[in-house]
Scaffold this motif. Structure first.
Motif, PDB file in Angstrom:
ATOM      1  N   PHE A 189       0.838  -1.207   0.000  1.00 55.19           N
ATOM      2  CA  PHE A 189       0.000   0.000   0.000  1.00 55.19           C
ATOM      3  C   PHE A 189       0.874   1.258   0.000  1.00 55.19           C
ATOM      4  N   ALA A 190       1.919   1.255   0.834  1.00 54.73           N
ATOM      5  CA  ALA A 190       2.805   2.423   0.911  1.00 54.73           C
ATOM      6  C   ALA A 190       3.529   2.642  -0.416  1.00 54.73           C
ATOM      7  N   LEU A 191       3.986   1.569  -1.049  1.00 52.82           N
ATOM      8  CA  LEU A 191       4.648   1.691  -2.345  1.00 52.82           C
ATOM      9  C   LEU A 191       3.711   2.281  -3.391  1.00 52.82           C
ATOM     10  N   SER A 192       2.461   1.846  -3.391  1.00 56.74           N
ATOM     11  CA  SER A 192       1.512   2.326  -4.399  1.00 56.74           C
ATOM     12  C   SER A 192       1.251   3.820  -4.263  1.00 56.74           C
ATOM     13  N   ARG A 193       1.401   4.343  -3.050  1.00 55.07           N
ATOM     14  CA  ARG A 193       1.211   5.782  -2.837  1.00 55.07           C
ATOM     15  C   ARG A 193       2.467   6.580  -3.190  1.00 55.07           C
ATOM     16  N   GLN A 194       3.626   6.026  -2.865  1.00 55.19           N
ATOM     17  CA  GLN A 194       4.870   6.777  -3.023  1.00 55.19           C
ATOM     18  C   GLN A 194       5.460   6.702  -4.430  1.00 55.19           C
ATOM     19  N   ALA A 195       5.320   5.561  -5.101  1.00 53.06           N
ATOM     20  CA  ALA A 195       6.001   5.355  -6.382  1.00 53.06           C
ATOM     21  C   ALA A 195       5.641   6.395  -7.448  1.00 53.06           C
ATOM     22  N   PRO A 196       4.364   6.792  -7.581  1.00 49.69           N
ATOM     23  CA  PRO A 196       4.051   7.791  -8.619  1.00 49.69           C
ATOM     24  C   PRO A 196       4.742   9.130  -8.393  1.00 49.69           C
ATOM     25  N   THR A 197       5.105   9.438  -7.151  1.00 49.90           N
ATOM     26  CA  THR A 197       5.721  10.742  -6.872  1.00 49.90           C
ATOM     27  C   THR A 197       7.137  10.850  -7.428  1.00 49.90           C
ATOM     28  N   ILE A 198       7.773   9.718  -7.775  1.00 52.68           N
ATOM     29  CA  ILE A 198       9.095   9.785  -8.389  1.00 52.68           C
ATOM     30  C   ILE A 198       9.072   9.235  -9.816  1.00 52.68           C
ATOM     31  N   GLY A 199       7.898   9.249 -10.433  1.00 57.09           N
ATOM     32  CA  GLY A 199       7.826   8.984 -11.864  1.00 57.09           C
ATOM     33  C   GLY A 199       7.477   7.591 -12.298  1.00 57.09           C
ATOM     34  N   THR A 219       8.968   1.186   9.693  1.00 59.69           N
ATOM     35  CA  THR A 219       7.548   1.257   9.338  1.00 59.69           C
ATOM     36  C   THR A 219       7.360   0.898   7.865  1.00 59.69           C
ATOM     37  N   PRO A 220       6.125   0.534   7.464  1.00 59.99           N
ATOM     38  CA  PRO A 220       5.864   0.240   6.046  1.00 59.99           C
ATOM     39  C   PRO A 220       6.251   1.391   5.133  1.00 59.99           C
ATOM     40  N   GLU A 221       5.974   2.613   5.588  1.00 62.99           N
ATOM     41  CA  GLU A 221       6.313   3.780   4.760  1.00 62.99           C
ATOM     42  C   GLU A 221       7.821   3.913   4.591  1.00 62.99           C
ATOM     43  N   GLU A 222       8.565   3.653   5.662  1.00 65.02           N
ATOM     44  CA  GLU A 222      10.022   3.740   5.585  1.00 65.02           C
ATOM     45  C   GLU A 222      10.588   2.621   4.703  1.00 65.02           C
ATOM     46  N   ILE A 223      10.017   1.425   4.831  1.00 60.43           N
ATOM     47  CA  ILE A 223      10.472   0.309   3.994  1.00 60.43           C
ATOM     48  C   ILE A 223      10.195   0.614   2.521  1.00 60.43           C
ATOM     49  N   ALA A 224       9.007   1.168   2.248  1.00 59.31           N
ATOM     50  CA  ALA A 224       8.677   1.536   0.871  1.00 59.31           C
ATOM     51  C   ALA A 224       9.671   2.565   0.339  1.00 59.31           C
ATOM     52  N   LEU A 225      10.039   3.525   1.172  1.00 60.38           N
ATOM     53  CA  LEU A 225      11.012   4.537   0.771  1.00 60.38           C
ATOM     54  C   LEU A 225      12.364   3.897   0.456  1.00 60.38           C
ATOM     55  N   LEU A 282      12.137   2.185  -2.950  1.00 54.36           N
ATOM     56  CA  LEU A 282      12.155   3.134  -4.062  1.00 54.36           C
ATOM     57  C   LEU A 282      13.546   3.739  -4.234  1.00 54.36           C
ATOM     58  N   ALA A 283      14.256   3.937  -3.131  1.00 57.25           N
ATOM     59  CA  ALA A 283      15.626   4.442  -3.227  1.00 57.25           C
ATOM     60  C   ALA A 283      16.505   3.441  -3.987  1.00 57.25           C
ATOM     61  N   GLU A 284      16.320   2.157  -3.706  1.00 60.75           N
ATOM     62  CA  GLU A 284      17.081   1.130  -4.411  1.00 60.75           C
ATOM     63  C   GLU A 284      16.718   1.110  -5.890  1.00 60.75           C
ATOM     64  N   LEU A 285      15.434   1.216  -6.211  1.00 63.89           N
ATOM     65  CA  LEU A 285      15.008   1.216  -7.604  1.00 63.89           C
ATOM     66  C   LEU A 285      15.553   2.425  -8.344  1.00 63.89           C
ATOM     67  N   LEU A 286      15.634   3.542  -7.652  1.00 65.79           N
ATOM     68  CA  LEU A 286      16.185   4.752  -8.270  1.00 65.79           C
ATOM     69  C   LEU A 286      17.659   4.553  -8.602  1.00 65.79           C
ATOM     70  N   VAL A 287      18.412   3.916  -7.704  1.00 66.56           N
ATOM     71  CA  VAL A 287      19.816   3.625  -7.969  1.00 66.56           C
ATOM     72  C   VAL A 287      19.952   2.744  -9.205  1.00 66.56           C
ATOM     73  N   ILE A 288      19.119   1.711  -9.289  1.00 66.14           N
ATOM     74  CA  ILE A 288      19.169   0.791 -10.434  1.00 66.14           C
ATOM     75  C   ILE A 288      18.773   1.512 -11.719  1.00 66.14           C
ATOM     76  N   ARG A 289      17.719   2.293 -11.630  1.00 68.03           N
ATOM     77  CA  ARG A 289      17.204   2.983 -12.818  1.00 68.03           C
ATOM     78  C   ARG A 289      18.217   3.979 -13.382  1.00 68.03           C
ATOM     79  N   ARG A 290      18.899   4.707 -12.508  1.00 71.06           N
ATOM     80  CA  ARG A 290      19.816   5.762 -12.964  1.00 71.06           C
ATOM     81  C   ARG A 290      21.233   5.272 -13.186  1.00 71.06           C
ATOM     82  N   ARG A 291      21.488   4.000 -12.924  1.00 74.01           N
ATOM     83  CA  ARG A 291      22.834   3.469 -13.087  1.00 74.01           C
ATOM     84  C   ARG A 291      23.304   3.671 -14.528  1.00 74.01           C
TER      85      ARG A 291
END
Length: 291
Positions: free
Chosen positions: A151-161, A263-269, A272-281
């Protein structure tokens, strides 16, 4: 990542006749089809196309619409467009006659101060500078499961594209924010053309089927939310069901950077931080150090 083709995305485009490229570009973007936009930014002497001329170049290198001149410019621009779609970087191409390249002290194919030089072999012997810009689909995040982290991922992921797809039982769909796509199971046909990342956060409700579906999909990253012990146990079960070692190595976890998240929100963050590293590599020109 293996891409699928979307029929009709640029079928029927008339490369020599298209004057308004916006509808074509909108159709390609709606279909999540990558393309490059080439724009003539400067001309000197006699050239077929003039400053402001544009062309849309499809992923296969064909000109889907617009016009930037004849064969003198086309080969160099298509080569640059393909490279641009591979690495996501813009290109500035300067197509000049051989004597002008010699005056500048550069050779065809050489790059200097961000400008790539190509030789104009046409009788006109004009100069054209062309800016090539990749237009790539938004990355896609497939979230498997209906856990608090999901649930937390679904809310946060759109905010970074990220475009979000929820993969969960139908009865759980209403619990998610009213954005993105909803599916009940994963398979090769559920993945589109965008770079796709899968996070499995099922928390004991369909862990194995979710991972099997993820392994069948041509995606850039598969992350599992769970302990190392649980991941090992699930990989053992997948191995017993015939999964190969290279397939099992695609499953990475515990998902997320080690940020001390609780927390779930922190884990989701952290995920997403890991995915950002992979995406921008590979996209960053220099390493940035933070103090």
């Amino acid at each position: 990542m293996k891409h699928t083709s979307i029929p009709g995305a640029h079928e029927g485009a008339a490369p020599e006749l298209t004057s308004d490229l916006q509808p074509l570009m909108s159709r390609l973007q709606d279909a999540s089809e990558p393309f490059a936009l080439a724009t003539v930014v400067r001309t000197i002497s006699v050239t077929a196309a003039k400053a402001g001329a544009k062309a849309v170049i499809a992923r296969d290198g064909s000109i889907a619409g617009g016009w930037i001149g004849g064969g003198c410019a086309r080969a160099a621009v298509i080569k640059a467009a393909r490279a641009s779609l591979e690495d996501g970087e813009t290109r500035l191409i300067s197509i000049q006659p051989e004597d002008l390249l010699s005056d500048l002290g550069v050779e065809a194919g050489e790059e200097r101060e961000g400008v790539q030089f190509a030789r104009n072999m046409c009788p006109s012997q004009g100069t054209m500078d062309i800016f090539v810009e990749p237009v790539l689909p938004r990355p896609s995040l497939v979230i498997c499961g209906a856990s608090p982290v999901a649930f937390a991922l679904s809310r946060q992921a759109p905010t970074i594209g990220f475009d979000v797809t929820i993969c969960a039982p139908a009865e759980d769909h209403a619990a998610f924010p009213d954005t993105g796509r909803r599916i009940e199971s994963l398979g090769p046909d559920t993945i589109g053309n965008a770079d796709t990342y899968i996070i499995v956060s099922t928390q004991g409700r369909g862990d194995l089927p979710a991972l099997e579906g993820a392994l069948s999909a041509p995606v850039r990253h598969i992350g599992f939310v769970g302990s190392r012990r649980k991941i090992k146990a699930l990989k053992d079960k997948l191995r017993e069901k015939g999964a190969s070692e290279p397939e099992l190595e695609r499953i990475e976890g515990p998902a997320g950077l080690d940020l001390g998240a609780i927390t779930p929100e922190e884990i989701a963050l952290s995920i997403l931080a890991e995915l950002l590293v992979i995406r921008r590599r590979g996209q960053r020109q220099t390493d940035i150090q933070y103090i």
